[in-house]
Motif scaffolding. Structure first.
Motif, PDB file in Angstrom:
ATOM      1  N   GLN A  61      66.350  85.123  81.833  1.00 26.60           N
ATOM      2  CA  GLN A  61      65.759  84.830  80.531  1.00 26.60           C
ATOM      3  C   GLN A  61      66.792  84.243  79.575  1.00 26.60           C
ATOM      4  OE1 GLN A  61      63.962  88.644  79.548  1.00 26.60           O
ATOM      5  NE2 GLN A  61      61.960  87.853  80.113  1.00 26.60           N
ATOM      6  N   MET A  62      67.978  84.824  79.534  1.00 28.49           N
ATOM      7  CA  MET A  62      69.024  84.275  78.681  1.00 28.49           C
ATOM      8  C   MET A  62      69.345  82.841  79.086  1.00 28.49           C
ATOM      9  SD  MET A  62      71.722  87.444  78.287  1.00 28.49           S
ATOM     10  CE  MET A  62      72.768  86.589  77.095  1.00 28.49           C
ATOM     11  N   SER A  63      69.405  82.591  80.384  1.00 25.44           N
ATOM     12  CA  SER A  63      69.784  81.258  80.847  1.00 25.44           C
ATOM     13  C   SER A  63      68.720  80.232  80.490  1.00 25.44           C
ATOM     14  CB  SER A  63      70.049  81.270  82.351  1.00 25.44           C
ATOM     15  OG  SER A  63      68.869  81.474  83.098  1.00 25.44           O
ATOM     16  N   LEU A  64      67.440  80.606  80.532  1.00 27.42           N
ATOM     17  CA  LEU A  64      66.393  79.675  80.137  1.00 27.42           C
ATOM     18  C   LEU A  64      66.542  79.288  78.668  1.00 27.42           C
ATOM     19  CD1 LEU A  64      63.125  80.964  81.850  1.00 27.42           C
ATOM     20  CD2 LEU A  64      64.758  79.271  82.661  1.00 27.42           C
ATOM     21  N   VAL A  65      66.823  80.270  77.831  1.00 29.32           N
ATOM     22  CA  VAL A  65      67.024  79.998  76.408  1.00 29.32           C
ATOM     23  C   VAL A  65      68.222  79.063  76.210  1.00 29.32           C
ATOM     24  CG1 VAL A  65      67.629  81.053  74.198  1.00 29.32           C
ATOM     25  CG2 VAL A  65      65.965  82.169  75.695  1.00 29.32           C
ATOM     26  N   LEU A  66      69.303  79.300  76.945  1.00 26.94           N
ATOM     27  CA  LEU A  66      70.505  78.484  76.791  1.00 26.94           C
ATOM     28  C   LEU A  66      70.315  77.078  77.350  1.00 26.94           C
ATOM     29  CD1 LEU A  66      73.275  81.105  77.661  1.00 26.94           C
ATOM     30  CD2 LEU A  66      72.637  80.231  75.401  1.00 26.94           C
ATOM     31  N   LEU A 404      68.875  89.039  74.750  1.00 29.95           N
ATOM     32  CA  LEU A 404      68.051  87.855  74.542  1.00 29.95           C
ATOM     33  C   LEU A 404      68.204  87.333  73.119  1.00 29.95           C
ATOM     34  CD1 LEU A 404      66.150  86.004  76.085  1.00 29.95           C
ATOM     35  CD2 LEU A 404      64.238  87.334  75.198  1.00 29.95           C
ATOM     36  N   GLU A 405      68.314  88.216  72.154  1.00 33.27           N
ATOM     37  CA  GLU A 405      68.535  87.770  70.774  1.00 33.27           C
ATOM     38  C   GLU A 405      69.842  87.001  70.667  1.00 33.27           C
ATOM     39  OE1 GLU A 405      68.945  89.494  66.197  1.00 33.27           O
ATOM     40  OE2 GLU A 405      68.426  90.853  67.828  1.00 33.27           O
ATOM     41  N   LEU A 406      70.876  87.495  71.340  1.00 35.81           N
ATOM     42  CA  LEU A 406      72.151  86.779  71.329  1.00 35.81           C
ATOM     43  C   LEU A 406      71.997  85.401  71.952  1.00 35.81           C
ATOM     44  CD1 LEU A 406      75.195  86.838  70.699  1.00 35.81           C
ATOM     45  CD2 LEU A 406      75.553  87.829  72.975  1.00 35.81           C
ATOM     46  N   ALA A 407      71.223  85.311  73.030  1.00 34.32           N
ATOM     47  CA  ALA A 407      71.005  84.008  73.667  1.00 34.32           C
ATOM     48  C   ALA A 407      70.325  83.041  72.703  1.00 34.32           C
ATOM     49  CB  ALA A 407      70.181  84.179  74.940  1.00 34.32           C
ATOM     50  N   PHE A 408      69.337  83.506  71.951  1.00 37.48           N
ATOM     51  CA  PHE A 408      68.669  82.632  70.984  1.00 37.48           C
ATOM     52  C   PHE A 408      69.639  82.173  69.899  1.00 37.48           C
ATOM     53  CE2 PHE A 408      64.471  84.372  72.402  1.00 37.48           C
ATOM     54  CZ  PHE A 408      63.872  83.145  72.657  1.00 37.48           C
ATOM     55  N   LEU A 409      70.469  83.080  69.411  1.00 40.07           N
ATOM     56  CA  LEU A 409      71.435  82.703  68.378  1.00 40.07           C
ATOM     57  C   LEU A 409      72.429  81.674  68.909  1.00 40.07           C
ATOM     58  CD1 LEU A 409      72.062  86.242  66.850  1.00 40.07           C
ATOM     59  CD2 LEU A 409      70.903  84.325  65.733  1.00 40.07           C
ATOM     60  N   ILE A 410      72.879  81.862  70.153  1.00 36.28           N
ATOM     61  CA  ILE A 410      73.797  80.903  70.755  1.00 36.28           C
ATOM     62  C   ILE A 410      73.099  79.553  70.928  1.00 36.28           C
ATOM     63  CG2 ILE A 410      75.077  80.330  72.858  1.00 36.28           C
ATOM     64  CD1 ILE A 410      75.622  83.344  73.165  1.00 36.28           C
ATOM     65  N   ALA A 411      71.839  79.569  71.387  1.00 36.89           N
ATOM     66  CA  ALA A 411      71.101  78.330  71.592  1.00 36.89           C
ATOM     67  C   ALA A 411      70.954  77.565  70.275  1.00 36.89           C
ATOM     68  CB  ALA A 411      69.736  78.620  72.186  1.00 36.89           C
TER      69      ALA A 411
END
Length: 417
Positions: A61-66, A404-411
């Protein structure tokens, strides 16, 4: 035990190792992004289908966001299938006037505070190899059977997604990827092929050198020696001295290798790391994983970048925002604040851009379980909530929603930068 380990089949192949090294060269050039994540210290008892699948799900999930944020491929490297040994700040632990050896990971001893549990047991090395093999076998079976098929992201939905404030944004991200796949297949008339499956690589700290050496092999058709216990071994802060046996070991293998770097580095350290581990300055060989803390990265990272440039280094830059931001509560509970973690990642992106280069990845301690070990995030626990589901025996991890929240912030940072 070591002689038996040497006779056992390896956990990974040299072909996979060389594939990862090639992909990390792409990340060094800014054409892909590394997501490295998993447990701070794996436990043998966590080798269960649900836990393994949940960790895989949150990384997917994190990778999809990134992917959407970075607009480039994401290299997925799990801190699993071998992260069974941990360095400790103190050799001894004292409780109620009793002093015993520290817990050093399930490959060495047990966390229970008894003399028997804390006595090192060589048999645990065989159990570690067994658990790593079981973990890898299950992950490969899931991926091969379509668990990681981008046409079916519902396969790796975690139960919490529909209840999360991030649910709508996550599903929009998934639909964006689905639209891209459908465009390739329907408009261009081609099957996405390899892009609809996801590669996973493994990593752990190369701390227990006899264990690592027992799984280091020469192989047919490839020159050199390969650590076949993991695709990507690294040296931690306590073993990264250029004169250490750990650096000498990493020098002798063909794997891509990493060095954790804290604020105490010097120009001599940097020059020797590069000369020893990457004398040919070959992209994909050497990764610097910087871990300074949110309050120190602004001073330390620019100096490190300047030193690497002075040596002509071709390193991949990865930010570890976890270890420099560890603190203790008033009651002595080890934790990390989500705001500090993101602040370090955000500064890392900004500093690399200001110095005309790119951050190539992030290194996160996380779990797919609903733990309460780190404070904050949109729906994260407060300090008084930590005891509700605090499982880690060593370092606190982000839970699935914080990850996942961190992934969105990074994205978002990657889109706007």
């Amino acid at each position: 035990m070591l002689s038996e380990l040497r006779r056992l089949p390896p956990l990974v192949s040299s072909w996979e190792v060389l594939l990862l090294r090639q992909q990390m060269a792409e990340a060094t050039a800014g054409r892909s992004f590394v997501l490295q994540g998993g447990d701070c210290a794996e436990r043998f008892q966590y080798c269960t289908p649900d836990r393994i699948a949940n960790t895989l799900k949150v990384l997917l999930q994190m990778s999809l966001v990134l992917v959407v944020g970075a607009q480039r491929p994401v290299i997925r490297i799990g801190r699993f299938a071998g992260q069974y040994a941990k360095p400790r700040s103190a050799d001894l632990e004292k409780r109620n006037g009793i002093e015993l050896p520290s817990y050093r990971g399930d490959n060495v001893n047990h966390p229970e505070f008894t003399a028997e549990a804390r006595t090192p047991d060589p048999q645990l090395l065989l159990r570690g190899h067994e658990r790593a093999a079981l973990t890898l076998n299950f992950i490969r079976s899931l991926v091969k059977s379509g668990f990681a098929d981008l046409h079916h992201p519902e396969y790796f939905d975690l139960d919490w997604v529909d209840r999360s404030p991030l649910a709508d944004e996550y599903h929009r991200t998934v639909e964006t990827i689905g639209e891209a796949l459908r465009f390739m297949e329907n408009v261009l008339g081609v099957r996405a092929g390899e892009t609809d499956r996801i590669d996973f690589f493994t990593a752990h700290e190369a701390l227990h050198l006899p264990y690592e050496a027992a799984q280091t092999r020469c192989v047919p058709r490839h020159a050199g020696w390969f650590n076949l216990a993991a695709h990507f071994p690294w040296a931690g802060l306590r073993t990264n001295d250029p004169s250490s046996a750990h650096i000498e070991y990493l020098r002798g293998i063909e794997n891509p290798v990493g060095i954790k770097i804290g604020p105490e580095f010097t120009a001599n350290h940097v020059a020797r790391w590069i000369d020893i581990l990457d004398p040919g300055r070959t992209p994909g060989r050497l990764t610097f994983i910087h871990r300074f803390g949110a309050t120190r990265i602004g001073d330390a990272l620019p100096r490190l970048i300047d030193m690497v440039r002075a040596e002509g280094g071709a390193v991949l830059w990865v930010c570890d925002p976890m270890h420099g931001n560890t603190r203790a509560t008033a009651r002595g509970v080890k934790t990390r604040h989500f705001a500090d973690i993101y602040a370090e990642v955000e500064q890392a992106f900004d500093i690399h851009r200001l110095m005309r280069q790119q951050l190539g990845g992030v290194h996160i301690e996380l779990t797919g379980e609903n733990v309460t070990e780190c404070i904050g995030g949109a729906g994260g626990p407060a300090e008084e909530d930590l005891s509700r589901a605090y499982e880690s025996e060593v370092d606190p991890r982000l839970n699935y929603e914080q990850s996942l929240e961190l992934a969105f912030l990074i994205a978002r940072k990657m889109k706007t930068g």
